[in-house]
Design an enzyme around this catalytic site. Structure first.
Site, PDB file in Angstrom:
ATOM      1  N   ASP A  40       0.302  -7.500   1.652  1.00  0.00           N
ATOM      2  CA  ASP A  40       0.706  -6.097   1.831  1.00  0.00           C
ATOM      3  C   ASP A  40       2.224  -5.961   1.815  1.00  0.00           C
ATOM      4  O   ASP A  40       2.796  -5.187   2.575  1.00  0.00           O
ATOM      5  CB  ASP A  40       0.134  -5.492   3.110  1.00  0.00           C
ATOM      6  CG  ASP A  40       0.140  -3.957   3.076  1.00  0.00           C
ATOM      7  OD1 ASP A  40       0.251  -3.393   1.973  1.00  0.00           O
ATOM      8  OD2 ASP A  40       0.074  -3.333   4.154  1.00  0.00           O
ATOM      9  N   SER A  68       4.716   2.673   7.999  1.00  0.00           N
ATOM     10  CA  SER A  68       4.391   1.537   7.132  1.00  0.00           C
ATOM     11  C   SER A  68       5.569   1.173   6.247  1.00  0.00           C
ATOM     12  O   SER A  68       6.153   2.022   5.573  1.00  0.00           O
ATOM     13  CB  SER A  68       3.179   1.876   6.251  1.00  0.00           C
ATOM     14  OG  SER A  68       2.003   1.932   7.011  1.00  0.00           O
ATOM     15  N   HIS A  76       0.823  -1.219   0.000  1.00  0.00           N
ATOM     16  CA  HIS A  76       0.000   0.000   0.000  1.00  0.00           C
ATOM     17  C   HIS A  76       0.854   1.265   0.000  1.00  0.00           C
ATOM     18  O   HIS A  76       0.355   2.347  -0.346  1.00  0.00           O
ATOM     19  CB  HIS A  76      -0.984   0.003   1.175  1.00  0.00           C
ATOM     20  CG  HIS A  76      -0.394   0.376   2.502  1.00  0.00           C
ATOM     21  ND1 HIS A  76      -0.004  -0.554   3.439  1.00  0.00           N
ATOM     22  CD2 HIS A  76      -0.137   1.585   3.056  1.00  0.00           C
ATOM     23  CE1 HIS A  76       0.452   0.063   4.515  1.00  0.00           C
ATOM     24  NE2 HIS A  76       0.382   1.360   4.310  1.00  0.00           N
TER      25      HIS A  76
END
Length: 303
Positions: A78, A159, A48
């Site tokens: 992911d 992230s 993402h």
């Protein structure tokens, strides 16, 4: 470092080892972090973070900058793999650990670039294991399995960064902030390594599809004593028309074996559902109404 207590000494040692190995990433409209891993100029981040971008830039705390190419991304885990344009300028890779050995309460250290603040370090514990995280692929009902939950502070920009154990080994790739004081990370284990290898080889991950949703559940005492099994996977849902449904699996079944291997959680099934399982008969043993039932499912390719 004599003035530091043992906890502080551990965290500062891990920070010193990993901070230079975690880059700030900008790719398209996304930004986050990425970890240098073994390979020729290879970094791992979240799918993402890169989105649909094919190129981006990595910035390290020592001032090194390099362009990166997105080798491949896998929204269902992911994870994404990047290759640096200037591989020779990258720091040595981080050491990878095995999240399958983590226990709740274990110290972990998060390294990333939250809110644009490069080289940020936070620490906490493993709060829970085996969590499920809805994917950001837009496909309803699909989740990233066996996610690590931690109370180490994570913010936007973390992230793709590293979650490390007390020995500085990367055991997770930070992926989401689920709420105040609650962060999640994709585990680094044999399955993750297989995903990264597939992305490096083909730019994508081919998976087999079975069509079940479940959670760990205890095996009845009599069955546990006879078969030496304490846990299985209780099926909460069998998707209509799926290979599992066609094989006769039902919601409420307690899965004990898949491919003649013991299963205790969703990962026990997922690690068998890669490209080599597509179209190949897969024996499944379940406990149903006190009786052992054997079926054979034929996984299809996950579209």
């Amino acid at each position: 470092m004599d003035e530091l207590d043992s906890y502080s000494r551990t965290v500062s040692t891990v920070a010193a080892e990993l901070t230079g190995r975690v880059a700030a990433i900008r790719a398209g409209r996304g930004s986050g972090s990425a970890v240098v891993v073994p390979g020729d100029g290879i970094l791992v981040t979240n799918a993402h973070v890169v989105g649909d971008a094919r190129t981006g830039r990595a910035d390290f705390v020592d001032g090194v900058q390099t362009g990166v190419t997105v080798v491949g991304a896998d929204p269902l885990s992911d994870l994404a793999v990047l290759r640096a344009d200037r591989a020779a300028d990258l720091p040595p890779p981080a050491r990878l650990g095995d999240a399958d050995g983590l226990v709740v309460g274990q110290l972990v250290v998060a390294v990333g670039n939250p809110l644009g603040l490069a080289g940020s370090v936070t620490a906490g514990v493993v709060s829970a294991l085996g969590r499920a995280l809805p994917t950001r692929s837009g496909r309803a009902g699909r989740v990233v399995e066996d996610v690590i939950q931690t109370d180490a502070a994570l913010n936007p920009g973390n992230s793709g960064g590293a979650l490390a154990d007390a020995r500085g080994r990367v055991v997770g790739i930070n992926t989401a902030v689920a709420g105040v004081g609650l962060g999640l990370a994709v585990p680094v284990n044999a399955t993750t390594r297989r995903i990264v290898a597939a992305l490096l080889a083909d730019g994508r991950v081919r998976r087999a599809y079975l069509g079940v949703v479940g959670s760990p559940a205890p095996v009845p005492a009599a069955v546990a004593a006879k078969h030496g099994r304490t846990n299985g996977l209780r099926l909460a849902e069998v998707i209509g028309g799926s290979p599992a449904a066609r094989a006769g699996l039902r919601a409420g079944d307690l899965v004990l074996d898949v491919g003649r291997r013991p299963v205790q959680d969703a990962q026990g099934i997922q690690r068998q559902l890669f490209a080599d399982a597509i179209g190949v008969p897969l024996p499944v043993t379940v406990l149903r109404n006190g009786a052992m039932v054997d079926v054979v499912a034929v996984p299809t390719e996950l579209g």
